[in-house]
Write a protein that holds these residues in place. Structure first.
Motif, PDB file in Angstrom:
ATOM      1  N   LEU A 119       0.832  -1.212   0.000  1.00 19.63           N
ATOM      2  CA  LEU A 119       0.000   0.000   0.000  1.00 19.63           C
ATOM      3  C   LEU A 119       0.863   1.258   0.000  1.00 19.63           C
ATOM      4  O   LEU A 119       0.555   2.228  -0.706  1.00 19.63           O
ATOM      5  N   ALA A 120       1.950   1.241   0.761  1.00 16.32           N
ATOM      6  CA  ALA A 120       2.859   2.398   0.787  1.00 16.32           C
ATOM      7  C   ALA A 120       3.521   2.593  -0.570  1.00 16.32           C
ATOM      8  O   ALA A 120       3.795   3.727  -0.980  1.00 16.32           O
ATOM      9  N   TYR A 123       0.562   3.963  -2.789  1.00 13.48           N
ATOM     10  CA  TYR A 123       0.088   5.263  -2.295  1.00 13.48           C
ATOM     11  C   TYR A 123       1.192   5.867  -1.439  1.00 13.48           C
ATOM     12  O   TYR A 123       1.210   5.670  -0.214  1.00 13.48           O
ATOM     13  N   PHE A 126       1.635   6.387   2.535  1.00 16.00           N
ATOM     14  CA  PHE A 126       0.606   5.633   3.253  1.00 16.00           C
ATOM     15  C   PHE A 126       1.169   4.999   4.512  1.00 16.00           C
ATOM     16  O   PHE A 126       2.234   4.375   4.492  1.00 16.00           O
ATOM     17  N   THR A 127       0.458   5.189   5.610  1.00 15.73           N
ATOM     18  CA  THR A 127       0.677   4.421   6.837  1.00 15.73           C
ATOM     19  C   THR A 127      -0.706   4.059   7.358  1.00 15.73           C
ATOM     20  O   THR A 127      -1.690   4.777   7.105  1.00 15.73           O
ATOM     21  N   PHE A 131      -3.747   6.647   7.638  1.00 15.55           N
ATOM     22  CA  PHE A 131      -4.983   6.404   6.893  1.00 15.55           C
ATOM     23  C   PHE A 131      -6.199   6.485   7.818  1.00 15.55           C
ATOM     24  O   PHE A 131      -7.242   6.993   7.417  1.00 15.55           O
ATOM     25  N   GLU A 134      -6.920  10.036   8.028  1.00 13.30           N
ATOM     26  CA  GLU A 134      -7.496  10.517   6.768  1.00 13.30           C
ATOM     27  C   GLU A 134      -8.968  10.118   6.664  1.00 13.30           C
ATOM     28  O   GLU A 134      -9.814  10.922   6.268  1.00 13.30           O
ATOM     29  N   CYS A 149     -10.254   7.868  -0.245  1.00 14.98           N
ATOM     30  CA  CYS A 149     -10.236   6.928   0.883  1.00 14.98           C
ATOM     31  C   CYS A 149     -10.913   5.616   0.504  1.00 14.98           C
ATOM     32  O   CYS A 149     -10.427   4.529   0.846  1.00 14.98           O
ATOM     33  N   ILE A 152      -8.540   3.631  -1.691  1.00 15.41           N
ATOM     34  CA  ILE A 152      -7.463   3.017  -0.903  1.00 15.41           C
ATOM     35  C   ILE A 152      -8.010   1.844  -0.095  1.00 15.41           C
ATOM     36  O   ILE A 152      -7.398   0.778  -0.041  1.00 15.41           O
ATOM     37  N   GLU A 156      -6.818  -1.922  -0.253  1.00 14.06           N
ATOM     38  CA  GLU A 156      -6.382  -2.569   0.985  1.00 14.06           C
ATOM     39  C   GLU A 156      -7.088  -3.920   1.135  1.00 14.06           C
ATOM     40  O   GLU A 156      -6.459  -4.934   1.446  1.00 14.06           O
TER      41      GLU A 156
END
Length: 170
Positions: A119-120, A123, A126-127, A131, A134, A149, A152, A156
């Motif tokens: 994911l990082a 994006y 990203f953490t 997130f 966010e 969101c 993502i 995820e």
């Protein structure tokens, strides 16, 4: 990699093909599916394959339930999975409740999970904890960040479900 429900056997594929919105919050489960939740057992869902790790198979079931907004049922399963992937599903569930502090707690238990690294990579910046913040900012605002969101969160789900499935079967 594109997500293809057919990669996960006929029972899981059927559940993964169910049209359902990507909800950042708790969402609303389709109550007409509740009578079918008994199908989501390891024996039935994985009848097409040999299960090598029952905990990871449970993670798949937890993920399907979470995707369809059966948060309580997903939570019951994920809190009983004693590995980082179980903590990951558990953290997502608490993020969606929303119980952001509890979600962050569970994501700290996840550690350096390969899905977080992917994911990082997809994006930048990203953490898991970032997130959660966010999602807290954009939930229910209808702004374009909410769509980001949702995108993502969908990715995820795809990555974590695939990781769980690959860990479950021989």
């Amino acid at each position: 990699m594109s997500f293809n429900p057919d990669d996960y056997g006929p029972v899981l594929a059927e559940w993964l093909r169910i049209k359902h919105p990507v909800n950042l919050g708790p969402g609303q489960p389709d109550e007409s599916l509740r009578t079918r939740l008994g199908e989501l057992t390891i024996d039935h869902a994985f009848a097409h394959a040999e299960v090598r790790d029952a905990e990871m198979a449970k993670a798949c079931l937890s993920g399907v339930l979470l995707r369809l907004d059966f948060l309580d049922e997903s939570h019951t399963i994920s809190q009983g999975i004693d590995n980082s992937t179980g903590s990951f599903w558990h953290g997502i569930m608490h993020r969606r409740e929303p119980d952001y502090g509890n979600g962050k707690y569970w994501f700290r238990s996840v550690g350096r999970h390969p899905v977080l690294a992917k994911l990082a990579n997809e994006y930048p910046g990203f953490t898991a904890e970032g997130f959660i913040d966010e999602v807290a900012r954009c939930t229910g605002t209808g702004v374009t960040d909410e769509q980001r969101c949702q995108q993502i969160q969908q990715r995820e789900f795809e990555l974590l479900f695939d990781f769980s499935y690959r860990g479950a079967v021989v």
